[in-house]
Design an enzyme around this catalytic site. Structure first.
Site, PDB file in Angstrom:
ATOM      1  N   HIS A  26     -35.695  38.871  75.141  1.00  0.00           N
ATOM      2  CA  HIS A  26     -34.827  38.147  76.060  1.00  0.00           C
ATOM      3  C   HIS A  26     -35.656  37.493  77.166  1.00  0.00           C
ATOM      4  O   HIS A  26     -35.478  36.318  77.503  1.00  0.00           O
ATOM      5  CB  HIS A  26     -33.808  39.101  76.711  1.00  0.00           C
ATOM      6  CG  HIS A  26     -32.661  39.488  75.837  1.00  0.00           C
ATOM      7  ND1 HIS A  26     -32.809  40.177  74.664  1.00  0.00           N
ATOM      8  CD2 HIS A  26     -31.316  39.293  75.994  1.00  0.00           C
ATOM      9  CE1 HIS A  26     -31.621  40.392  74.123  1.00  0.00           C
ATOM     10  NE2 HIS A  26     -30.700  39.862  74.911  1.00  0.00           N
ATOM     11  N   HIS A  29      20.645  47.249  65.051  1.00  0.00           N
ATOM     12  CA  HIS A  29      19.615  46.892  64.070  1.00  0.00           C
ATOM     13  C   HIS A  29      19.422  47.984  63.027  1.00  0.00           C
ATOM     14  O   HIS A  29      19.188  47.690  61.859  1.00  0.00           O
ATOM     15  CB  HIS A  29      18.289  46.616  64.780  1.00  0.00           C
ATOM     16  CG  HIS A  29      18.115  45.181  65.151  1.00  0.00           C
ATOM     17  ND1 HIS A  29      17.721  44.225  64.260  1.00  0.00           N
ATOM     18  CD2 HIS A  29      18.293  44.537  66.342  1.00  0.00           C
ATOM     19  CE1 HIS A  29      17.650  43.051  64.865  1.00  0.00           C
ATOM     20  NE2 HIS A  29      18.006  43.211  66.133  1.00  0.00           N
ATOM     21  N   GLU A  77      10.665  46.761  74.702  1.00  0.00           N
ATOM     22  CA  GLU A  77      10.501  45.502  73.979  1.00  0.00           C
ATOM     23  C   GLU A  77      11.399  44.438  74.609  1.00  0.00           C
ATOM     24  O   GLU A  77      10.929  43.379  75.033  1.00  0.00           O
ATOM     25  CB  GLU A  77      10.874  45.720  72.508  1.00  0.00           C
ATOM     26  CG  GLU A  77      10.852  44.452  71.672  1.00  0.00           C
ATOM     27  CD  GLU A  77      11.503  44.644  70.309  1.00  0.00           C
ATOM     28  OE1 GLU A  77      11.223  43.813  69.423  1.00  0.00           O
ATOM     29  OE2 GLU A  77      12.303  45.584  70.128  1.00  0.00           O
ATOM     30  N   HIS A  78      12.699  44.697  74.657  1.00  0.00           N
ATOM     31  CA  HIS A  78      13.661  43.793  75.295  1.00  0.00           C
ATOM     32  C   HIS A  78      14.178  44.450  76.574  1.00  0.00           C
ATOM     33  O   HIS A  78      14.544  45.629  76.566  1.00  0.00           O
ATOM     34  CB  HIS A  78      14.880  43.544  74.394  1.00  0.00           C
ATOM     35  CG  HIS A  78      14.562  42.973  73.058  1.00  0.00           C
ATOM     36  ND1 HIS A  78      14.401  41.619  72.833  1.00  0.00           N
ATOM     37  CD2 HIS A  78      14.399  43.563  71.846  1.00  0.00           C
ATOM     38  CE1 HIS A  78      14.146  41.406  71.551  1.00  0.00           C
ATOM     39  NE2 HIS A  78      14.146  42.569  70.931  1.00  0.00           N
TER      40      HIS A  78
END
Length: 440
Positions: free
Chosen positions: A427, A266, A334-335
């Site tokens: 409340h 890549h 990631e992978h």
């Protein structure tokens, strides 16, 4: 020839081991300084800044404010210029991606009776506007368009736009436009890098502002997302590609070498390791790499050598299976590919990985293009807290509650006790006899 980095874990110091876990975007301080002025220019100058940066950074000299948005004619021309087999592959991939993400889509609303007469649940609605970032710096990525656009369309996001860097002729990669239209997105802007993140965050004369931006990018994009996190939701952390190929002793080392090159090619800022406890696999992989490089383009050889022969990649030889598991979980890739003839034997030992692809017939390339699960994944140890991009990234959840009259007294009693303990008088009043007066 460059030497592939080879690390034996039983010989590593603690510092060296920690260094193997670092990613290229671990320190973004230099990028942060540089993207600040880019962001400010887009915020103040709008389209003019996008045109200038498109010309200066991407070499898109013909780019003008009038051509920042892709026209319908450009979409039509893209289908004429892309080969039929590429269009067929895009349709095939999108079909699988859509089938996968349709199964992911949550029910619009669910309610459970928590106590008799008291109901609670969740309601899901799509985010109104999302920017989809598709990088182009080191190649064309119609697959990223497929992975970002399909779940967004399935989720029902009404306002979607793709941001991608222009080509030198002032256009957009044709296959990216084909993928966009087939996926169902017709708005594409010709801008990339930090300037695209800024345009999505602030909007310009041409670009519509978005509430969120998703998609992978360079350290420039990652730095811009971090700086603008208070203006636009930056989505999951998706930076330069990274992968671990785990190989046990049941597979050829040459196959492991073939697969470790997938993400390494890549770019030089990627990270890729072959992790194995088998010296045979490691040595066969080393011997096979030159032959695999001979079958790659010159640019991709250069990128993958920069990774595998550098500080963010190579071969990691461990002393045992357990040590391989520990390295993978420490790295949180990631992978992750479990390259084994019995991958399910290893799966239970892995807890920190965004994507796990199992067996010799499931290389990362199939996951990236064709299988269906999303390949836009968290990087830089993001897998420790994030999952893959999914339909859930494009919807927001509202909790829903409904208490009936019969169920109210018991609920009010317990809520009042805790409100009083915490010192919130309003409340407490809201569930006291004061309310009873109005209800009666």
């Amino acid at each position: 020839m460059s030497t592939v980095s080879f690390h034996e874990t039983n010989k590593l110091t603690a510092e060296h081991y920690a260094a193997l876990l670092k990613r290229s975007e671990a320190d973004l301080s230099d990028f942060t300084k540089k993207v600040g002025p880019i962001i400010e220019a887009v915020r103040t100058e709008g389209d003019a800044a996008l045109v200038r940066f498109g010309r200066d950074f991407d070499g898109a000299k013909p780019l003008t404010a009038e051509t920042l948005k892709v026209s319908e004619a450009e979409f039509d021309a893209a289908f004429d210029s892309v080969d039929a087999d590429v269009i067929e592959a895009i349709r095939y991939g999108i079909g699988n991606i859509r089938s996968f993400h349709e199964e992911q889509k949550p029910e619009p609303m669910w309610l459970k009776e928590i106590q008799p007469g008291a109901y609670a649940g969740d309601r899901y609605t799509p985010i109104k506007s999302v920017a989809l970032y598709v990088p182009r710096g080191k190649g064309a990525f119609p697959s990223v368009t497929m992975m970002t656009a399909v779940p967004a369309v399935v989720a029902g996001v009404p306002d979607l736009a793709i941001f991608t860097p222009p080509t030198e002729d002032g256009g957009v990669d044709a296959a990216t436009l084909v993928a966009a239209r087939i996926a169902g997105v017709e708005t594409v802007y010709k801008c990339g890098g930090a300037q695209a993140v800024a345009a999505a965050a602030y909007g310009t004369e041409t670009v519509k502002r978005a509430l969120k931006i998703v998609g992978p990018g360079s350290p420039w994009v990652v730095a811009a997302k971090r700086l603008l996190a208070g203006v636009i939701d930056p989505g999951l952390p998706a930076g330069p590609s990274e992968a671990i190929i785990f190989a046990d002793d049941t597979v050829p080392g040459g196959l492991a070498a073939l697969d470790v090159l997938i993400e390494a090619e890549h770019g030089p800022d990627s990270s890729a390791y072959l992790v194995t406890h088998s010296r045979r696999v490691a040595e066969e992989a080393l011997a096979a790499l030159p032959g695999h490089w001979a079958n790659m383009t010159e640019q991709r050889v250069a990128f993958s050598k920069a990774v595998l022969c550098g500080d963010n990649g190579g071969i990691v030889l461990t002393s045992s299976l357990e040590e391989s598991y520990r390295f993978i979980n420490d790295y949180a890739p990631e992978h992750l590919q479990l390259l084994s003839t019995a991958p399910f034997e290893h799966l239970g030992h892995i807890t920190e990985a965004a994507e796990i692809l199992m067996g010799p017939h499931t290389p990362v390339a199939i996951g990236n293009f064709a299988l269906g699960p999303n390949a836009v994944l968290p990087t830089s140890k993001g897998a420790s807290t994030y999952g893959p991009l999914s339909v859930h990234d494009f919807v927001k959840c509202s909790s829903v509650g409904y208490v009936t009259k019969p169920a109210y007294p018991t609920m009010a009693k317990h809520a009042g006790v805790l409100a009083r303990y915490e010192g919130f008088s309003s409340h407490e009043n809201a569930v006291s006899k004061i309310r009873d007066q109005y209800l009666d």
